[in-house]
Scaffold this motif. Structure first.
Motif, mmCIF file in Angstrom:
data_model
loop_
_atom_site.group_PDB
_atom_site.id
_atom_site.type_symbol
_atom_site.label_atom_id
_atom_site.label_comp_id
_atom_site.label_asym_id
_atom_site.label_seq_id
_atom_site.Cartn_x
_atom_site.Cartn_y
_atom_site.Cartn_z
ATOM 1 N N LYS A 32 0.840 -1.202 0.000
ATOM 2 C CA LYS A 32 0.000 0.000 0.000
ATOM 3 C C LYS A 32 0.868 1.241 0.000
ATOM 4 C CE LYS A 32 -4.073 -1.871 2.275
ATOM 5 N NZ LYS A 32 -4.955 -1.836 3.461
ATOM 6 N N ASP A 33 0.472 2.233 -0.802
ATOM 7 C CA ASP A 33 1.195 3.504 -0.784
ATOM 8 C C ASP A 33 0.956 4.198 0.555
ATOM 9 O OD1 ASP A 33 2.391 5.531 -3.230
ATOM 10 O OD2 ASP A 33 1.776 6.461 -1.328
ATOM 11 N N HIS A 35 1.033 7.328 1.259
ATOM 12 C CA HIS A 35 0.236 8.551 1.093
ATOM 13 C C HIS A 35 -0.749 8.356 -0.057
ATOM 14 C CE1 HIS A 35 3.931 10.576 2.950
ATOM 15 N NE2 HIS A 35 2.972 10.633 3.858
ATOM 16 N N PRO A 36 -1.825 7.598 0.198
ATOM 17 C CA PRO A 36 -2.723 7.214 -0.910
ATOM 18 C C PRO A 36 -3.374 8.407 -1.594
ATOM 19 C CG PRO A 36 -3.643 6.574 1.237
ATOM 20 C CD PRO A 36 -2.256 7.051 1.488
ATOM 21 N N HIS A 41 -4.635 2.606 -3.593
ATOM 22 C CA HIS A 41 -3.364 3.094 -4.147
ATOM 23 C C HIS A 41 -2.270 2.126 -3.708
ATOM 24 C CE1 HIS A 41 -0.393 6.708 -4.808
ATOM 25 N NE2 HIS A 41 -0.056 5.622 -5.491
ATOM 26 N N VAL A 43 1.556 0.341 -4.624
ATOM 27 C CA VAL A 43 2.838 0.478 -5.322
ATOM 28 C C VAL A 43 3.335 -0.929 -5.668
ATOM 29 C CG1 VAL A 43 5.243 1.249 -5.131
ATOM 30 C CG2 VAL A 43 3.415 2.599 -4.069
ATOM 31 N N HIS A 103 8.947 1.736 -10.178
ATOM 32 C CA HIS A 103 7.699 1.304 -9.531
ATOM 33 C C HIS A 103 6.509 1.711 -10.373
ATOM 34 C CE1 HIS A 103 8.756 5.318 -7.993
ATOM 35 N NE2 HIS A 103 7.458 5.564 -7.930
ATOM 36 N N HIS A 105 2.309 2.660 -9.980
ATOM 37 C CA HIS A 105 1.210 2.994 -9.082
ATOM 38 C C HIS A 105 -0.040 2.343 -9.652
ATOM 39 C CE1 HIS A 105 3.327 6.450 -7.054
ATOM 40 N NE2 HIS A 105 3.996 6.446 -8.193
#
Ligand code: AMP
Ligand code: ZN
Length: 119
Positions: A32-33, A35-36, A41, A43, A103, A105
């Motif tokens: 999980k990112d 800072h969604p 969101h 990565v 990466h 997203h």
């Protein structure tokens, strides 16, 4: 697998930095990112330290195919396959790439709006 001690994503791979890991594809990792930017969101990275899409050499491009293939499974597991989602990779300065480890997203969970967004 080539890694860098100073790279945040390499440190997530080694477990030195914790992350909310969703899928380990052997040569790829999805988490999980932190800072969604959308309800979903995620990565996705290759475990090999490659700086960006533009830093690929030799057979590295095969990893990109694997990464995108794994992304479809991750999107299905995240429940956004039917509603649709966007896959983005930032390359360099003008794209705002913050972490120099290739990466993608995966963004979804709501209508995402136009492709190009200016902050
Ligand atoms: P980019 O701007 O394309 O380089 O994207 C880097 C992404 O990595 C950003 O969306 C950050 O929020 C995310 N990120 C940075 N550090 C972490 C971390 N420790 N865990 C999860 N995601 C992170
Ligand atoms: Zn790295």
């Amino acid at each position: 697998m080539e890694q860098s001690d100073t790279c945040i994503f390499c440190n997530i791979i080694s477990g030195t930095i914790s992350a909310d890991i969703l899928f380990d594809g052997g040569d790829t990792l999805f988490f999980k990112d932190i800072h969604p930017q959308a309800p979903v969101h995620i990565v996705g990275i290759p475990k090999q330290h490659i700086t960006s899409l533009d830093g690929m050499v030799g057979d590295d491009h095969l990893l990109m195919g694997k990464l995108l293939h794994d992304a479809t499974h991750v999107a299905r597991d995240a429940g956004i396959m039917k509603s649709g989602y966007r896959v983005i990779t930032n390359i360099g300065l003008h794209a705002g790439q913050e972490i120099p480890h290739l990466h993608i997203h995966i963004l979804g969970g709501e209508p995402l709006g136009p492709l190009r967004c200016k902050a």
